[in-house]
Design an enzyme around this catalytic site. Sequence first.
Site, PDB file in Angstrom:
ATOM      1  N   GLY A   1       0.825  -1.201   0.000  1.00 15.69           N
ATOM      2  CA  GLY A   1       0.000   0.000   0.000  1.00 15.69           C
ATOM      3  C   GLY A   1       0.867   1.261   0.000  1.00 15.69           C
ATOM      4  O   GLY A   1       0.539   2.254  -0.655  1.00 15.69           O
ATOM      5  N   ASP A   2       1.973   1.207   0.735  1.00 14.40           N
ATOM      6  CA  ASP A   2       2.887   2.359   0.802  1.00 14.40           C
ATOM      7  C   ASP A   2       3.564   2.580  -0.556  1.00 14.40           C
ATOM      8  O   ASP A   2       3.724   3.717  -1.018  1.00 14.40           O
ATOM      9  CB  ASP A   2       3.956   2.122   1.874  1.00 14.40           C
ATOM     10  CG  ASP A   2       3.343   1.716   3.209  1.00 14.40           C
ATOM     11  OD1 ASP A   2       2.224   2.171   3.493  1.00 14.40           O
ATOM     12  OD2 ASP A   2       3.974   0.933   3.938  1.00 14.40           O
TER      13      ASP A   2
HETATM   14  P1  ADP Z   1      -2.114  -2.393   1.905  1.00 12.94           P
HETATM   15  O1  ADP Z   1      -0.664  -2.776   1.958  1.00 12.94           O
HETATM   16  O2  ADP Z   1      -2.340  -0.942   2.230  1.00 12.94           O
HETATM   17  O3  ADP Z   1      -3.034  -3.315   2.656  1.00 12.94           O
HETATM   18  P2  ADP Z   1      -2.918  -3.723  -0.560  1.00 12.94           P
HETATM   19  O4  ADP Z   1      -2.604  -5.032   0.071  1.00 12.94           O
HETATM   20  O5  ADP Z   1      -4.316  -3.513  -1.019  1.00 12.94           O
HETATM   21  O6  ADP Z   1      -2.511  -2.471   0.361  1.00 12.94           O
HETATM   22  O7  ADP Z   1      -1.906  -3.562  -1.785  1.00 12.94           O
HETATM   23  C1  ADP Z   1      -1.755  -2.369  -2.514  1.00 12.94           C
HETATM   24  C2  ADP Z   1      -1.558  -2.709  -3.971  1.00 12.94           C
HETATM   25  O8  ADP Z   1      -0.397  -3.534  -4.145  1.00 12.94           O
HETATM   26  C3  ADP Z   1      -2.708  -3.498  -4.594  1.00 12.94           C
HETATM   27  O9  ADP Z   1      -3.739  -2.639  -5.074  1.00 12.94           O
HETATM   28  C4  ADP Z   1      -1.978  -4.221  -5.727  1.00 12.94           C
HETATM   29  O10 ADP Z   1      -1.783  -3.354  -6.830  1.00 12.94           O
HETATM   30  C5  ADP Z   1      -0.621  -4.539  -5.111  1.00 12.94           C
HETATM   31  N1  ADP Z   1      -0.625  -5.864  -4.454  1.00 12.94           N
HETATM   32  C6  ADP Z   1      -0.686  -6.123  -3.132  1.00 12.94           C
HETATM   33  N2  ADP Z   1      -0.694  -7.457  -2.887  1.00 12.94           N
HETATM   34  C7  ADP Z   1      -0.626  -8.061  -4.078  1.00 12.94           C
HETATM   35  C8  ADP Z   1      -0.587  -9.436  -4.516  1.00 12.94           C
HETATM   36  N3  ADP Z   1      -0.617 -10.464  -3.656  1.00 12.94           N
HETATM   37  N4  ADP Z   1      -0.516  -9.669  -5.846  1.00 12.94           N
HETATM   38  C9  ADP Z   1      -0.485  -8.651  -6.731  1.00 12.94           C
HETATM   39  N5  ADP Z   1      -0.507  -7.345  -6.391  1.00 12.94           N
HETATM   40  C10 ADP Z   1      -0.576  -7.038  -5.087  1.00 12.94           C
END
Ligand code: ADP
Length: 307
Positions: A250-251
């Site tokens: 997310g960061d």
């Molecule tokens: P946070 O770290 O704030 O919880 P997310 O997990 O939603 O945020 O991840 C942010 C972005 O990173 C997602 O919208 C996606 O683009 C990418 N991302 C995160 N996890 C994955 C994954 N397992 N596979 C592919 N892309 C990912």
Amino acid sequence: MIATVSLNPSIDVRYSLPVFQIGQIHRAASIDKTAGGKGLNVSRVLSQLGMKVSCTGFLGGKNGEWIADRLQDSMLENRFIPIKGETRSCLAILTEDGQTEILEQGPYISEDERKLFLEIYDSILEEADYIVASGSLPTGLEQSFYQLLADRAKQKGRYFLLDTSGIGLAQGIQGKPFLIKPNKEEFCKLIGKSHIELDEMMEYAQEICKNGVEYLLLSMGKEGALLVSKSRILKADIPVIKAMNPVGSGDSMLAGFTFAHSKEYSLEEVLKWACACGMSNAASEKTGSINPLEVQQFINLIKVVEI
Ligand code: ADP
């Protein structure tokens, strides 16, 4: 210039273990230690994208010194306020079954330290076009502190981007930040729902934008993301990748958004950059780290549709 605000940074320690059992002794073969807290993850990724980054917030004690050294290693400008308390450390235990985290609360911020920070913040507002504020609020600061920072940034005509959760986010929104970036879980909490379908999510997100937040970037892990404004909704579909360590995705996404927006790319491109940076972080072992070449490759594979 881009400035990042990390009010409660931490040394993030990550142990990778084959299994983790309560009450047992474990020997960690692999240890990773990073200057963390969400704001410093954002800072490192912005720097990897070639941006000049100035970092502020509060640092104290030996842990604070360790983080200051890491800022220097990453060529990040250190505008942190020294404090009496000790900067926290946070522990993540990674196994094949998932991640267990132990997060320290962090030091107390005194009234004098708060005042000094606001002076530095005001001087940073003279130079920085973007202020990216991330993470939890330390004790001692009022829950509306992000609202105050957003108000001041807006008065100076700066872009204020906020990535926090809970009450800090609910109050921060009152300052009408340029962007907020909740993940699905944080978004549900914000609107007081335990579960929500995509349609409903878009409706609520647009409602928030109608109340003054310019963009809401809703991240959905491997399911991609939504970028919502009061007049548009863009949805990014991302390809499946082998995720090594999604912590800090997310960061990295927020860094990608800020970078692409500062380059005045189209909104579709900005969303692709945001997702690709999140993906590249997830594909890497390191927390808050991307590979710019890989980001370019991912961008070509992401589909953005207007809803
Ligand atoms: P946070 O770290 O704030 O919880 P997310 O997990 O939603 O945020 O991840 C942010 C972005 O990173 C997602 O919208 C996606 O683009 C990418 N991302 C995160 N996890 C994955 C994954 N397992 N596979 C592919 N892309 C990912």
